[in-house]
Structure formats: structure tokens, C-alpha cells
Design an enzyme around this catalytic site. Structure first.
Site, PDB file in Angstrom:
ATOM      1  N   LYS A 234      -6.797   6.306  -6.066  1.00  0.00           N
ATOM      2  CA  LYS A 234      -6.186   5.892  -4.807  1.00  0.00           C
ATOM      3  C   LYS A 234      -6.225   7.090  -3.865  1.00  0.00           C
ATOM      4  O   LYS A 234      -6.320   8.242  -4.308  1.00  0.00           O
ATOM      5  CB  LYS A 234      -4.724   5.467  -5.024  1.00  0.00           C
ATOM      6  CG  LYS A 234      -4.164   4.562  -3.955  1.00  0.00           C
ATOM      7  CD  LYS A 234      -4.559   3.104  -4.158  1.00  0.00           C
ATOM      8  CE  LYS A 234      -3.868   2.201  -3.164  1.00  0.00           C
ATOM      9  NZ  LYS A 234      -4.167   0.776  -3.414  1.00  0.00           N
TER      10      LYS A 234
ATOM     11  N   GLY B  82       7.854  -8.791   3.664  1.00  0.00           N
ATOM     12  CA  GLY B  82       6.618  -8.158   4.127  1.00  0.00           C
ATOM     13  C   GLY B  82       5.560  -9.207   4.402  1.00  0.00           C
ATOM     14  O   GLY B  82       5.071  -9.865   3.482  1.00  0.00           O
ATOM     15  N   VAL B  83       5.213  -9.369   5.680  1.00  0.00           N
ATOM     16  CA  VAL B  83       4.243 -10.423   6.044  1.00  0.00           C
ATOM     17  C   VAL B  83       3.028  -9.804   6.739  1.00  0.00           C
ATOM     18  O   VAL B  83       2.576 -10.261   7.780  1.00  0.00           O
ATOM     19  CB  VAL B  83       4.889 -11.522   6.923  1.00  0.00           C
ATOM     20  CG1 VAL B  83       5.817 -12.381   6.092  1.00  0.00           C
ATOM     21  CG2 VAL B  83       5.640 -10.923   8.113  1.00  0.00           C
TER      22      VAL B  83
END
Length: 365
Positions: free
Chosen positions: A94, A194-195
Site C-alpha cells: 500500500k 461513508g458514501v
């Protein structure tokens, strides 16, 4: 005599890399800095036993460098187990770029980051994550071939978020099956925290199945946009004490912690956010003892990496969707395995992934 005093609660920071729990046997950590573009980034390569370390690049306005380092280490470790349990021949890695994606990102900064990725000669392959876009991956592609999730126009698979969202939806249905005896979500109250791109996709699937959906987000414009588009309710109360059946964390990690774990009223937790459990063992055990079904995040949010893996091995969208749909079966198997062995669901998923890594390690000897 001058001396620097270190507060007792920060003593662990005198060993900020090898000495912290999230380091967890990382193979390599690369610090990237460029004065001209303002790039400050960290690449974590956790494990490459199963293949090159693949994981997205997150751009986030971290409070400090310590927070960024801890985040990249936790995220890259999670990618190792995500790929392993998903049956992909990939390791875990990552990257994080420190900065505000809305104000600090520039084409020059992204290209410079691509040069750092290229310097690892394929040991790390990057992709899209929070704060980065498909267009950013296209820019990185001008500097290195070690990038996935590039646009369809450039021969890639494009934005992986919709497939990640589909996989999370499969995980929610499996968690519901285990918690309520049915995977039919009609009438079930689901709170999506969270959208963003993934969370919105989750909302779209839930609405199609006539679930009662509540949404919350720190970005009000996006929250109101999604609520209006799908006709769902904005939730303004305390997320963790919400009277819902399913809590779906789709924002940032560690939302299940000492302060929240005893407050949660939902009977199932299944969401897209990475590293939802601040302490995997402690908080996983508390959830189990409270009878709350927890679908491990690194298992059910694997749709994105399944999609971009197709760019490496050559399968298309239909195959990616088929493989992602199987998250439903894998989640159910994991939850049953946890029950049968009296361990947490996180431990069950972790053990299944580690078993595959260990087998490959033996094979390579």
C-alpha cells in the site's frame, strides 16, 4: 543541559517503525520525498510470497507523519491477507501520500510518485484508493508499467470502486444470512457510514433490495447528493448507538474501538472500510461475545483488487464480477468456521489466508 522529555503515552514512538505492532514483518518500507513537487509519500511492502505486492495509493491529510506511517503499515498488511483469502497470486502493499487531495495534488506530484513506484521494479504495483482517481493512475502509467486500474481508454479496467461495492454488498448479504437466517435485506435497517464511490455503490444495491437505508458522511455535499439520488435518509444521530440491523462502515478504519464497541446495537457489521477493528483480537472478541456478526473487512472489500488483478492476468469484467460474487460464499464459510472453532471471524479469515501463504512459502523452499 537541554533535554527532550517524551510523554509516557508516546514512548512507543521512539521505535516508530520496527518497534510498532503494525510493522508486523514488513519486507520493505520506502519513504518518498521531492522538494519541488511537495511529494511526501510512504510505500509499504508487507509480503510478496504469493506474488508482487499490490495495493492502492491513498492521499490523505494526515495529522502527522506518525499517523501516515501507521496507516500505510496497517493497510499494506491487510492487503496481504485480502489477496491471499481471495485466491489471488499477489502479495500485500500500500502507499500513502501525505496531503489534501483537493488542494495539494498536482500532475507533477503524481508523476513523481510514479517514478518512485517504478524504482521498485515491480515489487510493488499501485492502484486507486481514497484521494486518488483513475486519471491519477493514467498519469502514473506515463512513468511506470507497475500500475493497475488505469482507464478503459488506455487498456485498463477503470475505476474499481463499483466492483468493490458489489463485493461488500455480497458480504452484507452473507452476514445477514448468518445473523438473521436469511439474506433477504428487504425491510432491514442498514446504516452506511461513508458514501464515497464504494459506499454509494453499496447504497444503490441496498435500495434495489428495498432495505431501509440510512447514510452519514463527513462531507455534507456528497451526503445530500447521495440521499437525494437514492431517496434514502440522512442519519444525524450517534452512529454507534443507532437502532439498526446492520452497520456498514464504508469510510476510514478503526471505527470499532474501546469507545464504540460496547455501544453498537446492530446485529451485524459488514462494510468496505479497511481495518475497522482498532485492535483485531480484543475488539473482534468483544463483538463475538456480544453476539454481533462481523464480516472481516479484508475479505468482503476485495472486489476492487479482484478487478484490477484482471489487468495483470488477462480476465475481463464478467469474470471479475463472477469472482467477486463468490465473496458471499467465502464469507459464509468463514463465519461458520469461526463458530465451529470458537474463534472470532477475523481470526478465522486471517488463519485461512495465512495457511495459503505458509503453503506457498514451503513450496518455494
Amino acid at each position: 543541559m537541554n533535554s527532550d522529555l517524551i510523554p509516557a503515552n508516546e514512548l512507543h514512538k521512539i521505535d516508530p517503525v520496527f518497534g510498532q505492532q503494525s510493522f508486523d514483518n514488513h519486507e520493505q518500507v520506502v519513504f518518498c520525498y521531492d522538494k519541488d513537487t511537495g511529494l511526501k509519500a510512504i510505500i509499504g511492502v508487507h509480503n510478496t510470497v504469493l506474488g508482487p505486492a499490490l495495493g492502492g495509493t491513498r492521499m490523505w491529510n494526515y495529522a502527522n507523519e506518525w499517523e501516515a506511517l501507521n496507516d500505510v503499515l496497517r493497510l499494506s498488511r491487510g492487503m496481504t491477507y485480502k489477496s491471499a483469502i481471495s485466491g489471488l497470486n499477489l502479495g500485500g502493499g500500500k502507499a500513502v501520500i501525505i496531503g489534501d487531495a483537493k488542494t495539494d495534488k498536482s500532475p507533477e506530484l503524481i508523476k513523481k510518485f510514479g517514478q518512485y513506484v517504478n524504482s521498485l521494479s515491480g515489487k510493488y504495483i499501485t492502484a486507486e484508493d481514497v484521494g486518488t482517481t483513475t486519471a491519477d493512475m493514467d498519469l502514473i502509467h506515463t512513468q511506470t508499467n507497475h500500475v493497475t486500474g488505469i482507464s478503459v481508454e488506455m487498456g485498463g479496467s477503470g475505476n474499481p470502486s463499483p466492483i468493490t461495492g458489489f463485493g461488500v454488498y455480497m458480504g452484507i448479504k452473507a452476514a445477514a444470512k448468518h445473523a438473521f437466517g436469511t439474506d433477504n435485506l428487504e425491510g432491514k435497517k442498514v446504516l452506511v457510514q461513508g458514501v464515497g464511490n464504494v459506499g454509494e455503490t453499496v447504497v444503490s444495491y441496498l435500495v434495489k433490495e428495498n432495505a431501509v437505508v440510512y447514510v452519514t458522511d463527513i462531507f455534507k455535499d456528497k451526503l445530500e447528493e447521495v440521499a437525494k439520488r437514492y431517496g434514502v435518509q440522512i442519519y444525524t444521530g450517534d452512529v454507534y448507538t443507532a437502532d439498526v440491523d446492520i452497520y456498514s462502515p464504508c469510510a476510514l478504519g478503526a471505527t470499532i474501538n474501546d469507545e464504540t464497541v460496547y455501544q453498537i446495537k446492530a446485529k451485524a457489521i459488514a462494510g468496505a472500510a479497511n481495518n475497522q477493528l482498532q485492535n483485531e483480537q480484543k475488539h473482534g472478541l468483544i463483538l463475538r461475545d456480544r453476539g454481533i456478526v462481523y464480516a472481516p473487512d479484508f475479505l468482503i472489500n476485495a472486489g476492487g483488487i479482484i478487478s484490477v488483478y484482471g489487468e495483470i492476468v488477462g480476465y475481463k469484467l464478467d469474470e471479475a464480477m463472477k469472482r467477486t460474487e463468490n465473496i458471499y460464499n467465502t464469507t459464509l464459510q468463514t463465519l461458520h468456521f469461526a463458530d465451529q472453532n470458537n474463534i472470532t471471524s477475523h481470526a478465522a479469515a486471517f488463519n485461512m489466508a495465512q495457511k495459503r501463504i505458509d503453503a506457498k512459502k514451503q513450496e518455494l523452499k
